[in-house]
Design an enzyme around this catalytic site. Sequence first.
Site, PDB file in Angstrom:
ATOM      1  N   HIS A 109     -35.944   3.647   9.410  1.00 56.01           N
ATOM      2  CA  HIS A 109     -37.306   4.083   9.133  1.00 56.01           C
ATOM      3  C   HIS A 109     -37.239   5.264   8.163  1.00 56.01           C
ATOM      4  O   HIS A 109     -37.289   6.428   8.579  1.00 56.01           O
ATOM      5  CB  HIS A 109     -38.014   4.504  10.426  1.00 56.01           C
ATOM      6  CG  HIS A 109     -38.180   3.394  11.416  1.00 56.01           C
ATOM      7  ND1 HIS A 109     -37.148   2.953  12.222  1.00 56.01           N
ATOM      8  CD2 HIS A 109     -39.268   2.632  11.729  1.00 56.01           C
ATOM      9  CE1 HIS A 109     -37.605   1.965  12.994  1.00 56.01           C
ATOM     10  NE2 HIS A 109     -38.877   1.757  12.717  1.00 56.01           N
ATOM     11  N   ASP A 239     -48.578  10.889  12.753  1.00 58.63           N
ATOM     12  CA  ASP A 239     -49.933  10.396  12.974  1.00 58.63           C
ATOM     13  C   ASP A 239     -50.031   9.565  14.245  1.00 58.63           C
ATOM     14  O   ASP A 239     -51.020   9.648  14.974  1.00 58.63           O
ATOM     15  CB  ASP A 239     -50.383   9.562  11.772  1.00 58.63           C
ATOM     16  CG  ASP A 239     -50.627  10.415  10.531  1.00 58.63           C
ATOM     17  OD1 ASP A 239     -51.359  11.418  10.644  1.00 58.63           O
ATOM     18  OD2 ASP A 239     -50.088  10.087   9.465  1.00 58.63           O
ATOM     19  N   HIS A 341     -43.120   3.487   6.259  1.00 59.04           N
ATOM     20  CA  HIS A 341     -42.690   3.613   7.649  1.00 59.04           C
ATOM     21  C   HIS A 341     -41.294   3.063   7.874  1.00 59.04           C
ATOM     22  O   HIS A 341     -40.445   3.731   8.454  1.00 59.04           O
ATOM     23  CB  HIS A 341     -43.682   2.904   8.571  1.00 59.04           C
ATOM     24  CG  HIS A 341     -43.340   3.030  10.022  1.00 59.04           C
ATOM     25  ND1 HIS A 341     -42.618   2.070  10.700  1.00 59.04           N
ATOM     26  CD2 HIS A 341     -43.594   4.012  10.910  1.00 59.04           C
ATOM     27  CE1 HIS A 341     -42.461   2.462  11.960  1.00 59.04           C
ATOM     28  NE2 HIS A 341     -43.044   3.625  12.114  1.00 59.04           N
ATOM     29  N   ARG A 436     -45.976  10.773  53.890  1.00 61.66           N
ATOM     30  CA  ARG A 436     -46.310  11.854  52.956  1.00 61.66           C
ATOM     31  C   ARG A 436     -46.243  13.214  53.665  1.00 61.66           C
ATOM     32  O   ARG A 436     -45.917  14.227  53.050  1.00 61.66           O
ATOM     33  CB  ARG A 436     -47.686  11.638  52.325  1.00 61.66           C
ATOM     34  CG  ARG A 436     -48.838  11.627  53.316  1.00 61.66           C
ATOM     35  CD  ARG A 436     -50.191  11.604  52.644  1.00 61.66           C
ATOM     36  NE  ARG A 436     -51.268  11.433  53.611  1.00 61.66           N
ATOM     37  CZ  ARG A 436     -52.544  11.682  53.364  1.00 61.66           C
ATOM     38  NH1 ARG A 436     -52.916  12.119  52.173  1.00 61.66           N
ATOM     39  NH2 ARG A 436     -53.461  11.483  54.293  1.00 61.66           N
ATOM     40  N   SER A 463     -53.658  15.632  48.678  1.00 63.17           N
ATOM     41  CA  SER A 463     -53.492  14.249  49.127  1.00 63.17           C
ATOM     42  C   SER A 463     -52.024  13.831  49.131  1.00 63.17           C
ATOM     43  O   SER A 463     -51.561  13.150  50.045  1.00 63.17           O
ATOM     44  CB  SER A 463     -54.301  13.304  48.235  1.00 63.17           C
ATOM     45  OG  SER A 463     -55.691  13.516  48.397  1.00 63.17           O
ATOM     46  N   GLU A 490     -51.699  12.371  34.454  1.00 64.28           N
ATOM     47  CA  GLU A 490     -50.456  11.775  34.953  1.00 64.28           C
ATOM     48  C   GLU A 490     -49.437  11.549  33.842  1.00 64.28           C
ATOM     49  O   GLU A 490     -48.240  11.782  34.028  1.00 64.28           O
ATOM     50  CB  GLU A 490     -50.746  10.438  35.650  1.00 64.28           C
ATOM     51  CG  GLU A 490     -51.506  10.545  36.943  1.00 64.28           C
ATOM     52  CD  GLU A 490     -53.010  10.487  36.730  1.00 64.28           C
ATOM     53  OE1 GLU A 490     -53.746  10.466  37.735  1.00 64.28           O
ATOM     54  OE2 GLU A 490     -53.445  10.453  35.555  1.00 64.28           O
ATOM     55  N   HIS A 553     -57.362   1.219  44.129  1.00 62.19           N
ATOM     56  CA  HIS A 553     -56.396   2.244  44.482  1.00 62.19           C
ATOM     57  C   HIS A 553     -55.231   1.712  45.318  1.00 62.19           C
ATOM     58  O   HIS A 553     -54.304   2.467  45.625  1.00 62.19           O
ATOM     59  CB  HIS A 553     -57.078   3.378  45.256  1.00 62.19           C
ATOM     60  CG  HIS A 553     -57.882   4.301  44.394  1.00 62.19           C
ATOM     61  ND1 HIS A 553     -58.862   3.852  43.534  1.00 62.19           N
ATOM     62  CD2 HIS A 553     -57.850   5.660  44.243  1.00 62.19           C
ATOM     63  CE1 HIS A 553     -59.402   4.884  42.904  1.00 62.19           C
ATOM     64  NE2 HIS A 553     -58.797   5.991  43.308  1.00 62.19           N
TER      65      HIS A 553
END
Length: 746
Positions: A109, A239, A341, A436, A463, A490, A553
């Site tokens: 590249h 970019d 590129h 947990r 949680s 996340e 979930h």
Amino acid sequence: MAISSLLHNQYPSFCSYRRSKLSAKSIACSSLKTQDCKPAAQRSSLSRDDKLSWKEELKKAYQREIPNLNWDKLEELEDESFQNLVDKRCVDNVRMLIVDSVQNAKAGHPGMALGMAGVLFLLYRHVMKYNPKNPKWFNRDRFVLSAGHGCLLQYVCLHLAGFESVQIEDLKRLCQLGSRTPGHPENVVTSGIEVTTGPLGQGVANAVGLALAEAHLAARFNKADAVIVDHRTYCIMGDGCAMEGIAHEAASLAAHWKLNKLTLIYDDNHNTIDGPTTLAFSEDISARFKALGWHTISVDDIDADMRTLKDALFSAFSETEKPTFIRVRKLSGKEGTSKAHHGTFSEDDVNNMRQKVKWTDREPFHVIPIVYREMQKQADIGERLEKEWHTNLYSYQIKYPQEAIEFQILLSGGLLPGWENSLPRWSQSDPVDATRGHSEKCLNQLAKVLPGLIGGSADLATSNKAYLHNYDDFLPSSPWGCNIRYGVREHAMGGISNGIALHGSGLIPFAATFLIFSDYMKNTIRLAALSHAGVIYIMTHDSIGLGEDGPTHQPVEQLAGLRAIPHLLVFRPADGNETAGAYKIAVANRAAPSLIALSRQKVASNLTGTSMDAVKQGGYTISDNSGEQMPEIILIGTGSELCLCEGSARRLREAGRRVRVVSLVCWRLFDGQPREYKERVLPSNVVKRVSVEAGSPVGWREYVGREGVVVGVDEFGASGHYLDTFNKYGFTEENITRIADILLCK
């Protein structure tokens, strides 16, 4: 004082800084912000001999381009202008090595590499501190190429700077199988590469993680009269990085945390693979970063005058509150076209470039000898700075022996002998809890003996139960804090955690969220495995057992996808002891990431037969009434479903059946056991097997065989109380027993 002196106490009390804001720390932090930290190279001067050694080369290259100079007395030119000419010629050489490498490999590249050649050369020649003889020197500056496809540029700079890892022969083997110059930078392949990049935007988050690690350690250990942590992080993005959401997430956090030793250089090339960025991208990136809270600088056409970029880079040293964003615009022939590129050059392109830089009489892969000598100047500075750092560290050890011990433990990997003894052990009399909850107890016990433990959750700390109690948050006002508040980010959390892990300072990062949201950070988890980054992922709400939040979930396919990532250890513990066992392995395994999937619903603290120590085998027998005989059937479970297997086994045994129950807490560890061990746990002549896991059935056939039964979930789950949801999908003792009875009657 030796590290062993800390062992007089069972668990040394590390990091009191986490519990209270010590005035000495505040003094140290303020002193760091005001000290003069301009790079030594900025204050260097050129000798007459230096100038004479360059005279003929520069005259050959630029006499026609700059006819108004007195070339016969070039050595009398003032230092800054002369150095600018030297830098310009060195960049010519860098670019020709890039062209030769691409043409030789017929791959690569070159666009970004050619366009940003001046930028990276200036970093390696005038700005960054490093020692090629010791690439892992702790107090070196870090560089991250987020636009990883331009890695050939970094390979060339590493070679010229004197890194043993990249020789001319390595440049000739670009992208070839087994070479030290792969198609994207890999930290485990090429010494001098800090992090593995390629997927765009990831490197920006990695750089934020590296800068966070520096700020955190500086606040912990630096004193007003003794500074031992003081380095900067540089990153080049393109970019494509600017378009990826992870870069925005990470940049937002960097500004919020005031990581003033982070410099991000934006290759404003107006080009992506499909064509000009105007196809899909029209925002003002500098304005965006300014709005986030960055110090922003714009530099145009650095090829015309490289001093403008050098000044911009040095200006970041005086910024005490904000990270610095430098937008670089270049004026080149291929800018704004997709051809820039990737791909090779035509013969005409190569000839034109050679003529333009007066290179027609030189063989491919030629390096002007004095270019090596020029780059050696910065290497010499780095070697001297490392020696000074060791002297300062020795003085620090005398003045602050306790802090020095802790610092040395971190630099040695961060694991104090006997740390695993801090992990809690559970008995059957302990109250039930979700895994947990067991994880929370493990994490907080480990914090007492692991000085490098640091991490946080993506706005789910309560949680996930992933918070270190009685310890400060990492904030601009308390950078020594070890609880990181990532907010709802996340993806950035994953990339930043990789940077922390790869900082090389013994920090052990953990990152927490719901298992379903691991999809947001999947690429960062994959890169952690590829990079040998020992991140610990704490993923709660691990099945349809989370209940009322419903199928959006409830993770189903996530475990199967995560288990497919090479080198990643995925644990799904059934109780407290297996949770402790998972942490024991995850913490010890600093060369690979681990993911611990944990329940929301409560389970027994200690199932009969489970073992913290047995977790290292990945799978083991927790109960068997077969005696000297073979079992008639084997029930295999993980997580909260292991107790269903044990309950079903109890019923079957009452009916006179010989039943073995196996915990398969970590597939990869079990797969890596000797054949004899695996045969003992899962005898090949016992073909009647049932696996029970409240997730995708994908992958389980390998363990139950052709005649076995896989009890899993092949839908998206449903909203309802977790017991009702489990009942709907057949996760009950009654249903497991029914399936086993049918199998036994065949």
